[in-house]
Design an enzyme around this catalytic site. Sequence first.
Site, PDB file in Angstrom:
ATOM      1  N   LYS A 168       0.855  -1.243   0.209  1.00 37.27           N
ATOM      2  CA  LYS A 168      -0.241  -0.083  -0.090  1.00 37.27           C
ATOM      3  C   LYS A 168       0.871   1.299   0.132  1.00 37.27           C
ATOM      4  O   LYS A 168       1.984   1.184   0.269  1.00 37.27           O
ATOM      5  CB  LYS A 168      -0.928  -0.143   1.286  1.00 37.27           C
ATOM      6  CG  LYS A 168      -1.809  -1.171   1.106  1.00 37.27           C
ATOM      7  CD  LYS A 168      -3.088  -1.065   2.296  1.00 37.27           C
ATOM      8  CE  LYS A 168      -3.929  -2.214   2.216  1.00 37.27           C
ATOM      9  NZ  LYS A 168      -4.889  -2.012   3.261  1.00 37.27           N
ATOM     10  N   TYR A 197     -12.455  -1.592  -3.599  1.00 34.54           N
ATOM     11  CA  TYR A 197     -12.889  -1.703  -2.353  1.00 34.54           C
ATOM     12  C   TYR A 197     -14.555  -1.770  -2.024  1.00 34.54           C
ATOM     13  O   TYR A 197     -15.097  -1.402  -1.134  1.00 34.54           O
ATOM     14  CB  TYR A 197     -12.440  -1.006  -1.486  1.00 34.54           C
ATOM     15  CG  TYR A 197     -10.797  -1.309  -0.913  1.00 34.54           C
ATOM     16  CD1 TYR A 197     -10.705  -2.480  -0.151  1.00 34.54           C
ATOM     17  CD2 TYR A 197      -9.888  -0.531  -1.252  1.00 34.54           C
ATOM     18  CE1 TYR A 197      -9.415  -2.886   0.237  1.00 34.54           C
ATOM     19  CE2 TYR A 197      -8.488  -0.962  -0.864  1.00 34.54           C
ATOM     20  CZ  TYR A 197      -8.404  -2.198  -0.175  1.00 34.54           C
ATOM     21  OH  TYR A 197      -7.029  -2.637   0.179  1.00 34.54           O
ATOM     22  N   HIS A 217      -2.339  -5.409   1.502  1.00 39.52           N
ATOM     23  CA  HIS A 217      -3.524  -6.104   1.282  1.00 39.52           C
ATOM     24  C   HIS A 217      -3.128  -7.634   0.985  1.00 39.52           C
ATOM     25  O   HIS A 217      -2.554  -7.754   0.437  1.00 39.52           O
ATOM     26  CB  HIS A 217      -4.266  -5.461   0.328  1.00 39.52           C
ATOM     27  CG  HIS A 217      -5.497  -6.273  -0.153  1.00 39.52           C
ATOM     28  ND1 HIS A 217      -6.697  -6.108   0.632  1.00 39.52           N
ATOM     29  CD2 HIS A 217      -5.771  -7.146  -1.056  1.00 39.52           C
ATOM     30  CE1 HIS A 217      -7.581  -7.121  -0.039  1.00 39.52           C
ATOM     31  NE2 HIS A 217      -6.919  -7.493  -1.252  1.00 39.52           N
ATOM     32  N   GLU A 272      -9.850 -10.279  -7.314  1.00 42.55           N
ATOM     33  CA  GLU A 272      -8.799  -9.224  -7.251  1.00 42.55           C
ATOM     34  C   GLU A 272      -7.599  -9.342  -8.240  1.00 42.55           C
ATOM     35  O   GLU A 272      -7.211  -8.176  -8.756  1.00 42.55           O
ATOM     36  CB  GLU A 272      -8.435  -9.317  -5.751  1.00 42.55           C
ATOM     37  CG  GLU A 272      -9.368  -8.853  -4.902  1.00 42.55           C
ATOM     38  CD  GLU A 272      -8.912  -9.112  -3.454  1.00 42.55           C
ATOM     39  OE1 GLU A 272      -9.787  -8.595  -2.463  1.00 42.55           O
ATOM     40  OE2 GLU A 272      -8.066  -9.472  -3.002  1.00 42.55           O
ATOM     41  N   ASN A 299      -2.019   0.096   6.688  1.00 36.79           N
ATOM     42  CA  ASN A 299      -1.554  -1.146   7.075  1.00 36.79           C
ATOM     43  C   ASN A 299      -0.742  -1.927   6.310  1.00 36.79           C
ATOM     44  O   ASN A 299      -0.598  -3.128   6.386  1.00 36.79           O
ATOM     45  CB  ASN A 299      -2.567  -1.860   7.640  1.00 36.79           C
ATOM     46  CG  ASN A 299      -3.743  -2.539   6.539  1.00 36.79           C
ATOM     47  OD1 ASN A 299      -3.744  -1.831   5.488  1.00 36.79           O
ATOM     48  ND2 ASN A 299      -5.000  -3.303   6.920  1.00 36.79           N
TER      49      ASN A 299
HETATM   50  P1  CMP Z   1      -7.458  -4.534   3.559  1.00 35.17           P
HETATM   51  O1  CMP Z   1      -6.991  -5.899   4.044  1.00 35.17           O
HETATM   52  O2  CMP Z   1      -6.867  -3.952   2.444  1.00 35.17           O
HETATM   53  O3  CMP Z   1      -8.960  -4.686   3.306  1.00 35.17           O
HETATM   54  C1  CMP Z   1      -9.718  -3.669   3.653  1.00 35.17           C
HETATM   55  C2  CMP Z   1      -9.387  -2.414   4.238  1.00 35.17           C
HETATM   56  O4  CMP Z   1     -10.062  -1.472   5.048  1.00 35.17           O
HETATM   57  C3  CMP Z   1      -8.294  -3.090   5.546  1.00 35.17           C
HETATM   58  O5  CMP Z   1      -7.057  -3.522   4.711  1.00 35.17           O
HETATM   59  C4  CMP Z   1      -7.876  -1.657   6.120  1.00 35.17           C
HETATM   60  O6  CMP Z   1      -6.771  -0.881   5.554  1.00 35.17           O
HETATM   61  C5  CMP Z   1      -9.101  -0.700   5.997  1.00 35.17           C
HETATM   62  N1  CMP Z   1      -9.674  -0.865   7.287  1.00 35.17           N
HETATM   63  C6  CMP Z   1     -10.554  -1.726   7.964  1.00 35.17           C
HETATM   64  N2  CMP Z   1     -10.942  -1.170   9.251  1.00 35.17           N
HETATM   65  C7  CMP Z   1     -10.677  -0.001   9.103  1.00 35.17           C
HETATM   66  C8  CMP Z   1     -11.062   0.948  10.094  1.00 35.17           C
HETATM   67  N3  CMP Z   1     -11.777   0.697  11.278  1.00 35.17           N
HETATM   68  N4  CMP Z   1     -10.799   2.268   9.539  1.00 35.17           N
HETATM   69  C9  CMP Z   1      -9.984   2.561   8.709  1.00 35.17           C
HETATM   70  N5  CMP Z   1      -9.685   1.565   7.867  1.00 35.17           N
HETATM   71  C10 CMP Z   1     -10.054   0.447   7.933  1.00 35.17           C
END
Ligand code: CMP
Length: 139
Positions: A11, A51, A117, A128, A114
Amino acid sequence: MAGNRTFTMIKPDAVKAGHIGAILAKINEAGFRIVAMKLTKLSEEKAGAFYDVHRERPFFGELVEFMSSGPIVAAILEKDNAVEDFRTLIGATNPADAAEGTIRALYAKSVGENAVHGSDSDENAMIESNFHFSEVERF
Ligand code: CMP
């Protein structure tokens, strides 16, 4: 039977922080083969489409803004039991809960930013992967 491919994105936070090489090294050391890979940037529209399942969630706007804020690395990875093993390698969505040594424990800043993904099912891995790669981009 578990599938043997998953989809990942490094990311914008991790790309910006210079962690592409370190994350790819962890992926290789864990036994994944890179089937397809590109450095690219999502438009807001494409990030929203990727998403789409989270469209009604309160964090959707933040997620789209972040995922279109800078370049990402998209990749298809191959290994037996790929989806589950990759999710173990990256750790929990919230880095505060991620096990020691996992990619998110090492490189993620927050639940929103984070670092990586990973697909959550074989079906989503295929959807995806098709979102980002044509057949001729896979090796
Ligand atoms: P990802 O695994 O890419 O799939 C969905 C994404 O939404 C997740 O990682 C996080 O980056 C994001 N996400 C999930 N929960 C939250 C949250 N509470 N606040 C902000 N982003 C979130």
